[in-house]
Motif scaffolding. Structure first.
Motif, PDB file in Angstrom:
ATOM      1  N   GLY A  17       0.790  -1.226   0.000  1.00 37.44           N
ATOM      2  CA  GLY A  17       0.000   0.000   0.000  1.00 37.44           C
ATOM      3  C   GLY A  17       0.829   1.285   0.000  1.00 37.44           C
ATOM      4  N   LEU A  18       2.103   1.192   0.364  1.00 37.43           N
ATOM      5  CA  LEU A  18       2.929   2.400   0.402  1.00 37.43           C
ATOM      6  C   LEU A  18       3.069   3.022  -0.991  1.00 37.43           C
ATOM      7  N   ALA A  19       2.841   2.211  -2.013  1.00 33.66           N
ATOM      8  CA  ALA A  19       2.924   2.715  -3.389  1.00 33.66           C
ATOM      9  C   ALA A  19       1.973   3.895  -3.594  1.00 33.66           C
ATOM     10  N   ASN A  20       0.799   3.845  -2.937  1.00 31.18           N
ATOM     11  CA  ASN A  20      -0.226   4.888  -3.143  1.00 31.18           C
ATOM     12  C   ASN A  20       0.233   6.274  -2.726  1.00 31.18           C
ATOM     13  N   GLY A  21       1.117   6.333  -1.719  1.00 25.51           N
ATOM     14  CA  GLY A  21       1.476   7.641  -1.167  1.00 25.51           C
ATOM     15  C   GLY A  21       2.787   8.203  -1.675  1.00 25.51           C
ATOM     16  N   ARG A  22       3.467   7.463  -2.551  1.00 23.98           N
ATOM     17  CA  ARG A  22       4.813   7.925  -2.893  1.00 23.98           C
ATOM     18  C   ARG A  22       4.821   8.990  -3.983  1.00 23.98           C
ATOM     19  N   THR A  23       5.796   9.918  -3.869  1.00 25.73           N
ATOM     20  CA  THR A  23       6.109  10.821  -4.967  1.00 25.73           C
ATOM     21  C   THR A  23       7.153  10.135  -5.837  1.00 25.73           C
ATOM     22  N   ASN A  24       8.197   9.634  -5.187  1.00 23.38           N
ATOM     23  CA  ASN A  24       9.252   8.873  -5.868  1.00 23.38           C
ATOM     24  C   ASN A  24       9.568   7.614  -5.094  1.00 23.38           C
ATOM     25  N   LEU A  25       9.827   6.557  -5.795  1.00 20.62           N
ATOM     26  CA  LEU A  25      10.366   5.363  -5.174  1.00 20.62           C
ATOM     27  C   LEU A  25      11.855   5.634  -4.902  1.00 20.62           C
ATOM     28  N   VAL A  26      12.300   5.251  -3.711  1.00 23.15           N
ATOM     29  CA  VAL A  26      13.699   5.514  -3.333  1.00 23.15           C
ATOM     30  C   VAL A  26      14.459   4.192  -3.368  1.00 23.15           C
ATOM     31  N   PHE A  27      15.153   3.949  -4.459  1.00 26.92           N
ATOM     32  CA  PHE A  27      15.765   2.648  -4.700  1.00 26.92           C
ATOM     33  C   PHE A  27      17.023   2.433  -3.859  1.00 26.92           C
TER      34      PHE A  27
END
Ligand code: URA
Length: 187
Positions: A17-27
């Motif tokens: 669910g964290l995908a919904n709130g992200r601006t950028n994925l931090v790899f």
């Protein structure tokens, strides 16, 4: 597979669910063949904005800690347990961490660091044991099945909140410096 390819492949990840709130994925960032890998908890607000790990206040402290052992963030590899920012910077749940851990394990395999520093309870508990705590585990070397030397220390954000943690962190990173030098002089 390279780290670069991996980062591209996971850009649209929706494993939790964290995908919904992200601006950028931090790899993750740093030397893809680093001897030392640093693992934190997850992106905060600054990291989410910039898509880079440890760039906020805790990150600036991490840079100073690294400088104190003669290292730069370009020389090491830095990643987190979860790649997307938890709402209001809450601790990621075990389910969120579990969904994301295969990515971290793959990063560990690809970088092949000889030393891993776990910063804070989230990294320690998800990578070593849910029952472990930083207070009891820090300051001692652990070893993975594949021979990687692992040490846990307080998270820089915790050090910012409690200056009494500066001294133990300093001591832990002195241990890292010694081991790093030993490995470098043997290679
Ligand atoms: N805290 C973390 O654990 N990781 C980051 O990338 C930033 C802050």
């Amino acid at each position: 597979m390279s780290l670069e390819q991996m980062a591209k492949d996971m850009q649209n990840c929706t494993r939790c669910g964290l995908a919904n709130g992200r601006t950028n994925l931090v790899f993750g960032v740093g030397n893809p063949k680093a001897t030392l890998m640093i693992i934190g908890e997850g992106p905060g607000q600054d990291e989410d904005k910039q898509g880079l790990p440890f760039v906020g206040r805790a990150g600036q402290l991490l840079d100073r800690i690294l400088a104190a052992i003669d290292l730069t963030r370009e020389e090491v590899y830095i990643a987190n347990v979860v790649k997307c920012r938890p709402p209001n910077n809450r601790v990621p749940t075990r389910e969120e961490a579990k969904a994301c851990l295969p990515y971290l394990y793959r990063q560990i395999e690809l970088v092949q660091a000889k030393i891993i520093v776990l910063l804070g309870n989230t990294a320690l508990q998800n990578l070593i044991s849910p029952a472990a705590t930083i207070t009891r585990t820090r300051g001692q070397w652990l070893e993975s099945k594949s021979g990687i030397k692992i040490i846990a220390s307080f998270h820089p954000a915790a050090v910012l909140r409690d200056p009494q943690k500066r001294r133990p962190v300093w001591e832990d990173f002195q241990m890292v410096r010694e081991e790093y030098r030993r490995l470098m002089s043997n290679s």
